[in-house]
Design a protein around this motif. Structure first.
Motif, short mmCIF file in Angstrom:
data_model
loop_
_atom_site.label_atom_id
_atom_site.label_comp_id
_atom_site.label_asym_id
_atom_site.label_seq_id
_atom_site.Cartn_x
_atom_site.Cartn_y
_atom_site.Cartn_z
N ASN A 93 0.82 -1.21 0.00
CA ASN A 93 0.00 0.00 0.00
C ASN A 93 0.85 1.25 0.00
OD1 ASN A 93 -3.16 -0.03 0.39
ND2 ASN A 93 -2.36 -1.93 1.26
N MET A 94 1.93 1.25 0.78
CA MET A 94 2.78 2.44 0.86
C MET A 94 3.45 2.72 -0.47
SD MET A 94 5.96 3.23 3.46
CE MET A 94 7.06 2.08 2.61
N LEU A 95 3.88 1.67 -1.17
CA LEU A 95 4.57 1.88 -2.44
C LEU A 95 3.61 2.29 -3.55
CD1 LEU A 95 7.07 -1.13 -2.43
CD2 LEU A 95 7.56 1.27 -1.96
N LEU A 96 2.42 1.72 -3.56
CA LEU A 96 1.47 2.01 -4.64
C LEU A 96 0.65 3.27 -4.39
CD1 LEU A 96 0.18 -1.57 -5.48
CD2 LEU A 96 1.54 -0.09 -6.94
N ASN A 97 0.33 3.54 -3.14
CA ASN A 97 -0.50 4.70 -2.82
C ASN A 97 0.26 5.82 -2.12
OD1 ASN A 97 -3.13 3.83 -3.72
ND2 ASN A 97 -3.04 2.33 -2.09
N GLY A 98 1.45 5.50 -1.61
CA GLY A 98 2.20 6.50 -0.85
C GLY A 98 1.92 6.44 0.63
N ASN A 99 0.85 5.76 1.05
CA ASN A 99 0.46 5.69 2.45
C ASN A 99 -0.06 4.30 2.78
OD1 ASN A 99 0.31 8.85 3.12
ND2 ASN A 99 -0.68 8.50 1.14
N SER A 100 0.11 3.89 4.03
CA SER A 100 -0.50 2.65 4.52
C SER A 100 -0.84 2.84 5.99
CB SER A 100 0.42 1.45 4.31
OG SER A 100 1.65 1.61 4.99
N ARG A 157 4.45 6.39 5.52
CA ARG A 157 4.63 7.05 4.23
C ARG A 157 6.11 7.28 4.01
NH1 ARG A 157 2.83 9.32 9.11
NH2 ARG A 157 3.17 11.56 9.22
N TYR A 158 6.54 7.13 2.76
CA TYR A 158 7.96 7.23 2.43
C TYR A 158 8.27 8.60 1.82
CZ TYR A 158 12.49 6.18 0.27
OH TYR A 158 13.81 6.22 -0.11
N PHE A 159 7.97 8.78 0.54
CA PHE A 159 8.25 10.07 -0.11
C PHE A 159 7.15 11.05 0.26
CE2 PHE A 159 8.38 13.26 -3.37
CZ PHE A 159 9.73 13.42 -3.63
N THR A 165 1.65 13.86 4.10
CA THR A 165 1.06 13.18 2.95
C THR A 165 2.11 12.40 2.19
OG1 THR A 165 -0.39 15.10 2.72
CG2 THR A 165 -0.40 13.49 0.93
N GLY A 166 1.87 11.12 1.96
CA GLY A 166 2.80 10.31 1.20
C GLY A 166 2.46 10.31 -0.28
N LEU A 167 3.47 10.24 -1.14
CA LEU A 167 3.29 10.18 -2.59
C LEU A 167 3.84 8.86 -3.11
CD1 LEU A 167 4.34 13.77 -3.72
CD2 LEU A 167 2.03 12.87 -3.47
N SER A 168 3.14 8.26 -4.04
CA SER A 168 3.56 6.98 -4.61
C SER A 168 4.67 7.18 -5.63
CB SER A 168 2.37 6.29 -5.27
OG SER A 168 2.80 5.19 -6.03
N PRO A 169 5.63 6.24 -5.71
CA PRO A 169 6.63 6.28 -6.78
C PRO A 169 6.01 6.21 -8.18
CG PRO A 169 7.30 4.74 -5.06
CD PRO A 169 5.89 5.15 -4.76
N LEU A 170 4.81 5.62 -8.28
CA LEU A 170 4.16 5.51 -9.58
C LEU A 170 3.84 6.87 -10.17
CD1 LEU A 170 1.66 2.55 -9.13
CD2 LEU A 170 3.94 2.53 -10.10
N TYR A 171 3.72 7.87 -9.34
CA TYR A 171 3.42 9.22 -9.83
C TYR A 171 4.54 9.72 -10.74
CZ TYR A 171 1.49 13.96 -9.63
OH TYR A 171 0.94 15.16 -9.95
N ALA A 172 5.78 9.28 -10.47
CA ALA A 172 6.92 9.70 -11.29
C ALA A 172 7.09 8.85 -12.53
CB ALA A 172 8.21 9.64 -10.45
#
Length: 396
Positions: A93-100, A157-159, A165-172
């Protein structure tokens, strides 16, 4: 101000209700806060990247000064999940959505008794514009909606741009994934047409309108596409193939640029996604992956755990650093010889039981401080006599 939402307020039940599969969510628009269900995760490189990172984190035990919490995080955090799938779902969830999210459940004595995973589709987080206070709105499907206090939620959340607010790597990866999708469609279209590829079907001695041409084309393609089949034509028909530029197909098939971009964004060595890496060995890549990628993800989890729970937390990376048995045994022997490991510590790394007398550090007589060499040389020259600090001979 709401900064997480699911883009679907009717909460229609998903055909996928398994918590593990509910974790597989994916961005479906340019808005980094919008996500859809597991069926949107169709890119094999993205799936592989997330699977690798989530599996490595889920497989790493968490050590804690709080034994109760350590057991929850490594054995069974709640009644629905084991610890491996719990951590795996959080990372996905964290990687795909930015948050878990996970809810902290406490017993009547205010001690943590469970950690419940919350799918992103059931959580909305709002922030008060004036006070900055966060509110977690939990909306489980077919159950009562309720608010959860921030101190009772583990929010990973990572980035992040604001720390909240977390952002997903998929956004990039929006453009890269689109390019890869178009390339795959080109290959798919080529093979779907069978061995004939693109061709010209001539019908002699007749004038065909648009509808008739379409009808003849559809029937011909339906009869001859997809597999190796014999083409049967009437006397008034001729078929010829157009030359296909296979160099373009080779370029699409061999192009690993988008795969490398996906690996770069997720912090993976390219070879983990099947791309050859000419600049470093597997050992170097794995070490860099542990230090520069997994180490940061570990910190995301341990910092949130330490902030919301009692105790210190640390991931055990021994399994990730494990090597082949021969190398592992050689490293254990060197650790004993160098005075770094006791015999029992080395045996534990090899999966062996401890032995009596194996808890002392071993030292080699071949290693001694330089000052001892002077005393030893004097001892030899004076045949058993050595000198003290004043130079006087002292009988030994």
């Amino acid at each position: 101000m709401s900064f997480f939402y699911n883009g679907n307020d009717d909460h229609t039940a998903s055909p996928i209700s398994d918590p593990f599969l509910d974790a597989l969510v994916s961005l479906s628009s340019d808005d980094p806060t919008v996500f859809t269900g597991a069926n949107a995760l169709k890119n094999s490189d993205v799936f592989a990247a997330i699977r690798i990172i989530a599996s490595d984190i889920a497989s790493s035990p968490i050590s804690s000064s709080n034994v109760t919490l350590q057991n929850l995080l490594n054995l069974k955090p709640n009644n629905l999940m084991d610890a491996w799938h719990f951590k795996f779902a959080l990372v996905v969830n964290m990687l795909l959505n930015g948050n878990s999210f996970a809810e902290i459940i406490k017993d009547s004595n205010s001690k943590v008794s469970a950690l419940n995973f919350i799918p992103n589709s059931e959580m909305t987080v709002t922030q008060d514009d004036s006070t900055g206070k966060l509110t977690y709105n939990y909306t489980p499907i077919n159950r009562t909606k309720r608010l959860i206090a921030p101190e009772s939620i583990l929010h990973f959340r990572y980035f992040t741009q604001d720390g909240i607010t977390g952002l997903s790597p998929l956004y990039a990866l929006h453009d890269e994934l689109k390019i890869q999708h178009l390339g795959n469609n080109m290959l798919s279209g080529f093979f779907a047409n069978g061995i004939q590829g693109t061709g010209i079907l001539k019908v002699h001695q007749t004038q065909l309108d648009k509808s008739a041409k379409k009808n003849i084309r559809d029937k011909f393609e339906d009869a001859n596409s997809g597999s190796l089949r014999t083409i049967v034509l009437d006397d008034d028909m001729d078929y010829s193939t157009l030359e296909v530029n296979t160099d373009i197909l080779k370029l699409v098939n061999s192009n690993d640029w988008s795969t490398r971009q996906i690996a770069k964004v997720f912090g993976l060595p390219p070879e983990k996604l099947g791309v050859e890496n000419e600049h470093s060995s597997n050992e170097q890549s794995n070490l860099l992956y542990l230090q520069n990628t997994l180490g940061h993800y570990f910190d995301v989890f341990t910092s949130e755990l330490a902030a919301k729970l009692t105790g210190s937390f640390e991931f055990n990376t021994d399994e990730l650093l494990s090597v082949d048995p021969e190398t592992q045994q050689s490293l254990a022997v060197k650790g004993i010889q160098g005075g770094i490991l006791t015999i029992n510590e080395a045996r534990e790394k090899l999966g062996l039981n401890s032995v009596t007398g194996g808890d002392e550090i071993m030292a080699s007589l071949n290693y001694t401080p330089l000052s001892n060499l002077v005393v030893y040389q004097d001892f030899k020259e004076n045949k058993g006599a050595v000198t003290d600090e004043t130079g006087q001979t002292v009988n030994n």
